[in-house]
Design a protein around this motif. Structure first.
Motif, PDB file in Angstrom:
ATOM      1  N   THR A 262     -22.544 -16.902-113.233  1.00 19.12           N
ATOM      2  CA  THR A 262     -22.317 -18.070-112.391  1.00 19.12           C
ATOM      3  C   THR A 262     -20.841 -18.455-112.384  1.00 19.12           C
ATOM      4  N   ASN A 311     -29.556  -8.842-101.650  1.00 16.87           N
ATOM      5  CA  ASN A 311     -29.601 -10.259-102.010  1.00 16.87           C
ATOM      6  C   ASN A 311     -29.814 -10.469-103.510  1.00 16.87           C
ATOM      7  N   ASP A 313     -27.805 -11.545-105.817  1.00 17.52           N
ATOM      8  CA  ASP A 313     -27.321 -12.832-106.314  1.00 17.52           C
ATOM      9  C   ASP A 313     -28.322 -13.937-106.026  1.00 17.52           C
ATOM     10  N   ARG A 314     -28.942 -13.909-104.863  1.00 13.36           N
ATOM     11  CA  ARG A 314     -29.931 -14.934-104.514  1.00 13.36           C
ATOM     12  C   ARG A 314     -31.169 -14.829-105.407  1.00 13.36           C
ATOM     13  N   LEU A 315     -31.620 -13.614-105.662  1.00 11.43           N
ATOM     14  CA  LEU A 315     -32.792 -13.416-106.510  1.00 11.43           C
ATOM     15  C   LEU A 315     -32.556 -13.945-107.921  1.00 11.43           C
ATOM     16  N   LEU A 317     -30.217 -16.075-108.989  1.00 10.36           N
ATOM     17  CA  LEU A 317     -30.013 -17.522-108.995  1.00 10.36           C
ATOM     18  C   LEU A 317     -31.357 -18.241-108.892  1.00 10.36           C
ATOM     19  N   GLY A 318     -32.256 -17.709-108.077  1.00  6.94           N
ATOM     20  CA  GLY A 318     -33.591 -18.300-107.966  1.00  6.94           C
ATOM     21  C   GLY A 318     -34.328 -18.301-109.284  1.00  6.94           C
ATOM     22  N   LYS A 331     -22.988 -21.753-107.710  1.00  4.88           N
ATOM     23  CA  LYS A 331     -22.607 -20.527-107.012  1.00  4.88           C
ATOM     24  C   LYS A 331     -22.583 -19.348-107.979  1.00  4.88           C
TER      25      LYS A 331
END
Length: 424
Positions: A262, A311, A313-315, A317-318, A331
């Motif tokens: 992060t 994706n 980073d999205r996974l 972070l989720g 972020k």
């Protein structure tokens, strides 16, 4: 071709950028180690410390390029196969001996960091395994089993203490291991390479083995531009073996796993984490993470047949926000994949395949200590005739599914996730 490290927290914070030459021409060695990750380098350093210094290490890219330089940086005794499962497989005494190899390796790791001045700090002591489930009696029974049978120093930390340090409603009680720690795994791997070279080991990067002739007293390992002739060969390639040795490759399951970094969170970090231990949870499919000194979070988890999903980073972070929703809006600086080598029995492959041909590989899921244990085991066998490696005979080559193995592993992961949901 010169290969660079994948973009990650570790590659962004290298202590040095030394590059080694690729192999050109023919060289001779007492031992040729194939694979410049932690397992191969631990073997090379273990040999050199015992006086076997005519060692050549062949690395296909850069030392620590694979899982050794991309992981969570957690160091603790044990294997992916848990101690209770070890006891069921080989009995208490042999399980204690196997686990003991990793306990000894913890001391070896700490000694080498100090002796060779490896810049892999800060070393932060303490590892927590936090329960997602309200089962304190189960945790206390596990602690008693470990402390009584394996001489560990595990502690029970109640949920009030956990939720004061890690502010998540997902968490209950925890098992605290004061002997575990976390550090910079790529700098440690590179430090092990430098220590080996200081004792006479030769390391060649960008030199993947392309052909093996392992028969006879003198083995030959070929690369694109060179050949190593050696009396002994150690294969330590994990999930990067490809089909160089089909008999071994069919026993290895290459699995993708992922980590993210992060942005610096500053004071926001304390709204979620007030501790800086190495943390994992008790699910069959756990997350693992740690807070860094600059208030960033290193978060890892998941396994998949996909080596580099979209994706990412999205996974990741989720996954973090499921545990710490108060960090919404954070972020991701960088997220990266890695490939680990697993076996069906969840133990490493350590031993002699045939006279003069050794394996020290497949440490997926629990490798930063056990790779050193494997390196020491194989080094002692070659240099001193030690037979500790025979403890691993019950965990030999086993078919891992071949080309459909990753799909099978993905199915198992989904099953683990379902079990986690049902267990709640």
């Amino acid at each position: 071709m010169t290969h660079a490290y994948i973009d990650s927290y570790y590659s962004r914070t290298l202590a040095d950028t030394t590059r080694r030459p690729s192999l050109e021409g023919e060289v001779e060695a007492d031992v040729c180690v194939i694979g410049g990750g932690m397992a191969g380098l631990a073997t090379a350093l273990g040999l050199a410390e015992r006086g076997v210094t005519n060692v050549v290490v062949l690395e296909g890219r850069q030392v620590g390029f694979g899982a050794s330089g991309r992981n969570g940086g957690f160091v603790s005794a044990g294997y992916s196969r848990g101690p209770a499962a070890l006891v069921k497989s080989v009995g208490l005494e042999n399980a204690k001996a196997l686990y003991g190899l990793t306990q000894e390796a913890m001391g070896v790791i700490r000694r080498r960091i100090g002796q060779y001045d490896m810049p892999c700090g800060p070393l932060v002591d303490g590892k927590l395994n936090i329960s997602w489930f309200d089962r304190p009696k189960e945790l206390k029974a596990n602690i008693a089993f470990m402390n009584e049978n394996f001489g560990t120093r595990m502690e029970f930390w109640p949920r009030a203490r956990i939720r004061d340090l890690y502010l998540s409603k997902r968490y209950y009680d925890a098992i605290y291991n004061p002997d575990g720690f976390h550090f910079h795994s790529l700098n440690f791997t590179r430090g092990t390479a430098a220590a080996s070279e200081g004792l006479g080991v030769r390391i060649f990067e960008d030199s993947p083995a392309t052909r093996l002739d392992l028969d006879g007293d003198t083995k030959r390992v070929q690369t694109a531009r060179g050949t190593v002739k050696a009396r002994q060969v150690v294969i330590a390639t994990s999930g990067y073996l490809h089909w160089l040795l089909p008999r071994l490759r069919f026993s290895i399951l290459p699995i993708g796993t992922y980590v993210m970094l992060t942005e610096p969170l500053g004071d926001r970090l304390k709204t979620a984490m007030r501790g800086n231990h190495a943390v994992s949870d008790s699910r069959f499919a756990p997350d693992y993470y740690r807070a860094l000194p600059d208030s960033r979070i290193l978060w890892g988890g998941r396994i998949s047949m996909a080596t580099n999903p979209a994706n990412l980073d999205r996974l990741m972070l989720g996954d973090m926000l499921k545990v710490y929703p108060q960090l919404a809006g954070t972020k991701v600086e960088v997220a990266w994949p890695g490939t680990m080598g697993y076996t069906t029995h969840k133990m490493p492959l350590i031993g002699e395949l045939k006279p003069g041909v050794w394996v020290n590989t497949c440490f997926g899921g629990h490798g930063m200590c056990s790779t050193t244990a494997g390196g020491e085991t194989v080094a002692k066998a070659i240099a001193q005739g030690d037979e500790s490696w025979k403890l691993f005979r019950p965990f030999g080559l086993s078919f891992a599914g071949g080309p459909v193995g990753p799909l099978a592993a993905q199915t198992v992961y989904w099953y683990w996730q379902l079990r986690d949901l049902m267990k709640r």
